[in-house]
Write an enzyme that holds these catalytic residues in place. Structure first.
Site, PDB file in Angstrom:
ATOM      1  N   GLU A  45       6.720  -4.831  -1.326  1.00 22.91           N
ATOM      2  CA  GLU A  45       7.254  -6.165  -1.013  1.00 22.91           C
ATOM      3  C   GLU A  45       8.749  -6.247  -1.339  1.00 22.91           C
ATOM      4  O   GLU A  45       9.213  -7.202  -1.958  1.00 22.91           O
ATOM      5  CB  GLU A  45       6.467  -7.248  -1.754  1.00 22.91           C
ATOM      6  CG  GLU A  45       5.038  -7.391  -1.252  1.00 22.91           C
ATOM      7  CD  GLU A  45       4.325  -8.607  -1.814  1.00 22.91           C
ATOM      8  OE1 GLU A  45       3.523  -9.212  -1.082  1.00 22.91           O
ATOM      9  OE2 GLU A  45       4.549  -8.960  -2.987  1.00 22.91           O
ATOM     10  N   GLU A 102      -2.496  -6.332   2.011  1.00 19.17           N
ATOM     11  CA  GLU A 102      -3.057  -7.154   0.932  1.00 19.17           C
ATOM     12  C   GLU A 102      -3.655  -8.406   1.550  1.00 19.17           C
ATOM     13  O   GLU A 102      -2.951  -9.381   1.812  1.00 19.17           O
ATOM     14  CB  GLU A 102      -1.982  -7.532  -0.096  1.00 19.17           C
ATOM     15  CG  GLU A 102      -1.502  -6.391  -0.948  1.00 19.17           C
ATOM     16  CD  GLU A 102      -0.631  -6.843  -2.113  1.00 19.17           C
ATOM     17  OE1 GLU A 102      -0.640  -8.059  -2.427  1.00 19.17           O
ATOM     18  OE2 GLU A 102       0.056  -5.994  -2.700  1.00 19.17           O
TER      19      GLU A 102
END
Length: 613
Positions: A158, A234
């Site tokens: 991320e 995710e």
């Protein structure tokens, strides 16, 4: 030789379309003897892959070290995944977030002034290179092309939410390739245009992280990646908890519907989490977006497998959804049985303030916990004052317990932005400082811990301190070494001492020292270490109730179960069955605050707190 590749619209396994149905399972949050059980339950849910982060700071707690023992045995974990007939996704970071202390970055990185993390900075890149070469030395022989389970390796994590240094990202990818990784690489970012642009790499598959609004998220991802398979790396099926907040859960029906929408769109998925496990020891992280909020010990995450690995309603709902798109085994795992219930008295208290174990050093000015290489430390000085005086601190990171002449005066807490309290008079000042978990997300990663900016008395700097870092790993063995530390037993009643322990420091005039009467302790007032023995017929998972305790840490047979805190939401600590042995077992508690009831209660199941406050 098996080949895995990124195709025009699908992943390709030996040239054939392959949909990844993965579940997140962090080996470092689960006892090794439970790995096979959790992996098998993933298979029975219909999954074909297991994903895991790799925590740099756990493997390398000190520079130049790399630990793969016990819960850090990555090779054993990946081989158990392969033995179950599943594939694996490896996410080595170097930053992982994961609600893990410091986002997985070692604290020692930040001791060098000016070192820049998560960017192309020579000293940081040298450390990253050393780490990746060590950890990927384990992963490389276990790629699918070598007969192992590993299909994908992720670059960073991320990154678009943190920075936009493309030189850094490319360098990390090159280090991964240079370590012998030939399977496809991926990045992951939240499906926001700016994040996907900053965190992605040309030639590397972009994936997303989200748990809702599937069609919208996939559309955003596709805008940044016109071809290649769509994947949610995710799929958030739950959430984590902070101390003082509610216990988070998500709707089973809504989560199952979002999973169905994702699979109906043809996307691959990694369910985050399949099984959350536990932040054992001092591994839980924290967030600070203006208010510091440390993460609890349980990482149950409201996942399909609960903290003890038992299937939940979400497990069965997800299994049914997956069965619409893939073959699911006929066998269904059994529900968990209640845990054994038993009680035992805590005895043998040792007050830390009386004479803590460890080495004292004289300090000019207040050192940080980082400078002491400690997560908990005691500081002392003498205050010369006739009346009340103001004690103030630049910034508290994260909690400071203040004592004057051995009596508690107050607590300074980072979450409340506390900076000062009144001392009623002068005397012997002691401050116990606790690191409650390093920030794992955002720009405050890596900040030093302790009393930052110095300590003042009525505005004047207090500079003459003695400091003692507390070795928490030594707490369970404290009762084996007390005779070597004069004064530790002075305030402990004879009846609560282990058999044969001599009384030290007693005022006697001859005769048997064992007949001497020590001074009375202060009952239940921390910081105090306590010990109990309890019996187990057969090893099985237990749940330790902490409702009547204050704040501290607990160990079973020398293993640190993690933090507890009366403010909740969590009110039990999970005790993995493999930690226990038939017969007598030992529990040790270090209470930092006040213990209302020095009794151990093991209860039938977890208590993770209310859903609303």
């Amino acid at each position: 030789m098996t080949q895995f590749a990124v195709g025009e619209s699908d992943f390709l396994l030996d040239g054939r379309p392959f949909r990844i149905l993965s579940g997140a399972l962090h080996y470092f949050r689960v006892h090794p003897d439970s790995w096979a059980d959790r992996i098998e339950k993933a298979r029975l849910m219909g999954l074909n892959t297991i994903e895991t982060y790799l925590p740099w700071n756990a493997h390398s707690p000190q520079p130049g070290t790399f630990d793969t023992s016990g819960m850090l045995n990555l090779e054993r974990f990946l081989r158990e995944v392969a033995a179950a007939g599943l594939y694996a996704i490896v996410r080595p970071g170097p930053y992982i977030c994961a609600e893990w202390d410091n986002g997985g970055l070692p604290a020692w990185l930040f001791r060098e002034p000016g070192l820049g993390v998560r960017r192309y900075e020579p000293r940081f890149m040298a450390a990253v290179s050393e780490y990746l070469s060590e950890v990927l030395r384990i992963v490389a022989p276990l790629q699918v092309s070598s007969g192992g389970p590993v299909l994908l390796v992720q670059v960073e994590n991320e990154y678009g939410a943190f920075g936009d240094d493309q030189t850094y990202l490319k360098a990390v990818a090159e280090l991964i390739r240079g370590a012998g990784i030939t399977v496809p690489l991926v990045t992951v970012d939240q499906p926001v245009d700016a994040m996907l642009a900053a965190g992605g790499l040309d030639g590397v598959l972009r994936t997303g992280s989200f748990g809702s609004r599937v069609a919208e998220r996939l559309e955003t991802l596709r805008r940044h990646q016109p071809s290649g398979p769509l994947m949610c790396m995710e799929f958030w099926d739950g959430w984590f908890d902070h101390w003082g907040g509610p216990h988070h859960t998500t709707s089973v029906a809504e989560a199952a519907a979002e999973l169905d929408a994702l699979l109906a769109a043809g996307a691959s998925v990694n369910i985050y989490m399949l099984h959350g496990g536990t932040n054992f020891g001092l591994t839980s992280g924290a967030n600070d977006k203006g208010v510091y909020r440390p993460t609890v010990t349980s990482y149950d995450y409201d996942a399909p497998l609960d903290e003890a690995g038992h299937p939940t309603l979400k497990y069965h709902a997800f299994r049914e959804v997956i069965s619409r798109y893939a073959t699911v085994p006929d066998e269904v795992p059994a529900s968990g049985a209640p845990a054994p219930e038993t009680s035992a008295a805590l005895g043998s208290p040792v007050r830390l303030l009386a004479e803590p174990w460890g080495v004292w050093s004289e300090q000019v000015g207040m050192p940080t916990l980082d400078e002491l290489d400690a997560r908990l430390a005691l500081f002392r000085t003498e205050v010369a004052a006739e009346g009340a005086v103001l004690l103030s601190v630049g910034e508290v990171r994260d909690r400071a317990y203040v004592f004057l002449d051995g009596a508690p005066v107050g607590v300074l807490d980072r979450e409340r932005h506390d900076r000062a309290l009144m001392l009623p008079h002068g005397g012997h000042l002691q401050i116990l400082v606790e690191d409650q978990g390093r920030v794992n997300y955002g720009q405050r990663i890596g900040e030093p811990k302790g009393l930052i900016g110095g300590v003042q008395l009525d505005g004047a700097d207090l500079t003459d301190w003695s400091a003692c870092p507390i070795n928490l790993d030594a707490v369970p063995g404290l009762w084996n070494n007390l005779d070597a530390v004069p004064g530790l037993w002075n305030d402990i009643p004879t009846a609560t001492r282990p058999p044969g322990t001599p009384i030290r420091g007693s005022q006697t005039t001859g005769g048997d020292a064992a007949t001497a009467t020590p001074a009375a302790p202060v009952p239940g007032v921390g910081p105090t270490a306590w010990r109990a023995l309890f019996e187990v017929a057969e090893p099985a998972d237990h749940f330790l109730s902490t409702v009547a305790w204050g704040k501290g840490f607990a160990w079973v047979n020398g293993f640190n179960l993690g933090r507890y805190w009366r403010r909740g939401p969590q009110q039990t600590l999970y005790v993995p069955g493999p930690l226990l042995r038939p017969g007598t077992n030992e529990l040790v508690v270090l209470e930092l605050d006040v213990m209302l009831d020095p009794v151990v209660h093991f209860v039938a199941g977890p208590s993770l707190g209310p859903l609303e406050l």
